[in-house]
Scaffold this active site. Structure first.
Site, PDB file in Angstrom:
ATOM      1  N   CYS A   1      -2.070   9.371   2.940  1.00 45.20           N
ATOM      2  CA  CYS A   1      -1.836   8.791   1.613  1.00 45.20           C
ATOM      3  C   CYS A   1      -3.039   8.969   0.701  1.00 45.20           C
ATOM      4  O   CYS A   1      -2.888   9.127  -0.506  1.00 45.20           O
ATOM      5  CB  CYS A   1      -1.459   7.313   1.739  1.00 45.20           C
ATOM      6  SG  CYS A   1      -2.693   6.296   2.581  1.00 45.20           S
TER       7      CYS A   1
ATOM      8  N   GLU B   1       0.873  -1.182   0.000  1.00 44.57           N
ATOM      9  CA  GLU B   1       0.000   0.000   0.000  1.00 44.57           C
ATOM     10  C   GLU B   1       0.904   1.224   0.000  1.00 44.57           C
ATOM     11  O   GLU B   1       1.548   1.542   0.992  1.00 44.57           O
ATOM     12  CB  GLU B   1      -0.914  -0.012   1.229  1.00 44.57           C
ATOM     13  CG  GLU B   1      -2.110   0.928   1.094  1.00 44.57           C
ATOM     14  CD  GLU B   1      -1.830   2.336   1.584  1.00 44.57           C
ATOM     15  OE1 GLU B   1      -1.601   3.216   0.721  1.00 44.57           O
ATOM     16  OE2 GLU B   1      -1.820   2.559   2.797  1.00 44.57           O
TER      17      GLU B   1
END
Length: 501
Positions: free
Chosen positions: A281, A247
């Site tokens: 993010c 990720e």
């Protein structure tokens, strides 16, 4: 006395080297932690092997009981965890409270639903294999190595840890060198609930410790961090065929349609861009707003952004930039946008005063500028006007990243969401998918692959095991060399009758 983390490592003979975690608001030492060597990481993984066998043997209900006990300890000691998160990241206390609440929610969901998602179930054998029974279950992989980030040092890694543990695995966790205390707290509270075996362990240190974990023989690596480091993790894991869940970053876009609720869109935009000092993010970094409402929307965003100030006090709007090196990246992106013809309606280069960065709102920034193409990871946002929302979607999809996105539209939010090449979309909100435990979290492209959270997140930490059992013999047995010469033709004739029309 203040010091840098690298300065704090000790090298006295016979004494384990240590490093300091620092409060980014003041530079003061929060605590010292060991720099675990490759040999120590291997020892942790080795001890986790025996623990994994015991943990898997408890079954879903046995593990749920243990995980429920851990969750209660986390709840009882939440004030300690909140203070620790704020000390190591600098984020306001209320942001830390939200993070801890999400930790407990996801842990509860994972332990509660693991049996339903992963447990043994019957599967139809089909018409051709009607004389067989078939079952499917998902078995734990063994030992999972988790490498976590510093921006959400509890919630993000727990998206792997909670689901890996619920699936029946042991976990060895390497937290960021900026937030080792949070990782240590999570592991120590787990040990209070599960003292029998070292099911969940933490190793601390820098990149070398993380590399040692990748090379230690774990059964899977779950990594959260930059795309650049993610590629290195993948390359290292490939030498031993260790599977990885990656990720990475994002350059998430928000699309504002001409019929959007502009006040709600603007509030969501500025929160998505500036909360956690922009160190998210899946935070909002690009906004594409329809020309018809661009002026009004931008005016609201500017007015809201000007009210927000960073600071070190618990009730500040946003805290400092946790990782010092990120400050120069933010500065470079802002300056590049201005040099290439963009305008700063709020803030600018003077807003960057380490360790704090005040909100920066940029407009009319060329699409090939760093502030549009690369992850900035600071409290900055680019607003570019487009003829219509569909053009905004097209520009959003040009990014090499594909983590999340948001759409504000009263009439066609789902339609626009369907066209975005990302793993997650919020309609008339931002980032809400990250707070829903049943939804998978992850992206495409340079944002990585694999999923945490939800049913997909549970299955990431298990392997599918299929079993068939003969119930009775059929008239034609195809699994023998003694089958009749016409058996193949008869089976094909039956398949044509059943499936060829």
């Amino acid at each position: 006395m203040t010091q840098t983390a690298s300065d704090s490592a000790l090298s006295a003979d016979g004494e384990q080297r240590r490093f300091a975690s620092l409060d980014p608001r003041t530079g003061e030492v929060v605590a010292h932690h060991p720099i675990h060597t490759a040999a120590e990481v291997e020892d942790a993984v080795s001890s986790a092997r025996e623990a994994a066998a015991w943990w898997a043997g408890l079954g879903f209900e046995g593990r749920k009981t243990k995980l429920d006990a851990w969750r209660k300890i986390l709840s009882q000691r939440s004030d300690e965890l909140i203070a620790l998160i704020s000390s190591e990241t600098g984020k306001p206390a209320d942001d830390s409270r939200v993070e801890v609440a999400l930790v407990m929610d996801h842990l509860h969901w994972a332990s509660r639903h693991a049996g339903r998602v992963l447990g043994k179930r019957r599967v139809s054998a089909g018409m051709l294999m009607f004389n067989h029974g078939a079952t499917l279950e998902y078995r734990p992989l063994g030992v999972i190595g988790v490498i976590g980030p510093w921006n959400y040092p509890a919630h993000t890694p727990m998206g792997s840890i909670s689901y890996a543990l619920s699936a029946g695995n042991a976990v060895v966790f390497k937290p960021s060198e900026f937030t080792p205390g949070v990782g240590t707290f999570l592991a120590s509270t787990f040990t209070e609930a599960v003292p029998e075996y070292p099911v969940f362990q933490v190793v601390t240190g820098f990149g070398e410790t993380g590399a040692a974990l990748v090379a230690s023989g774990v059964d899977k690596i779950a990594f959260t961090g930059s795309t650049r480091t993610g590629k290195k993790v993948m390359a290292a894991a490939a030498t031993s065929l260790t599977p990885v869940l990656v990720e990475c970053g994002g350059k998430d876009a928000l699309i504002v349609d001409s019929d959007a609720d502009l006040a709600a869109a603007a509030e969501a935009a500025i929160w998505g861009a500036v909360s956690n000092a922009g160190q998210t993010c899946a935070g909002v970094e690009r906004i594409y707003v329809a020309e018809a409402v661009a002026d009004e929307f931008t005016e609201i965003v500017v007015k809201r952004a000007k009210k927000l100030k960073p600071g070190g006090e618990p009730n500040a709007n946003l805290g400092p930039i946790t990782m010092p090196s990120q400050v120069e990246i933010i500065r470079e992106h802002v300056q590049d946008a201005l040099d290439r013809g963009g305008k700063a309606l709020v803030g600018g280069p003077d807003s960057i005063r380490p360790p704090y960065v005040e909100p920066v709102v940029l407009v009319d920034v060329p699409e090939d500028s760093l502030a549009v193409t690369e992850e900035t990871f600071g409290p900055t946002v680019v607003i570019n006007r487009v003829p219509n929302a569909l053009e905004g979607v097209r520009l959003a999809n040009q990014s090499k990243y594909g983590l999340g996105a948001a759409v504000f539209s009263k009439s066609r939010g789902e339609e626009l969401a369907a066209e975005l090449r990302v793993g997650m979309v919020s309609v008339n909100s931002v980032l809400t998918y990250a707070a829903i435990p049943g939804l998978p979290f992850g992206g495409v492209g340079d944002s990585g692959f694999g999923r945490i959270h939800g049913e997909d997140g549970l299955r990431e930490f298990a392997y599918a095991k299929a079993v068939t059992k003969l119930k009775f013999k059929s008239l034609i047995d195809m699994a023998t060399f003694d089958r009749p010469s016409m058996a193949g033709k008869q089976m094909l004739r039956l398949a044509r009758m059943l499936f060829g029309r």
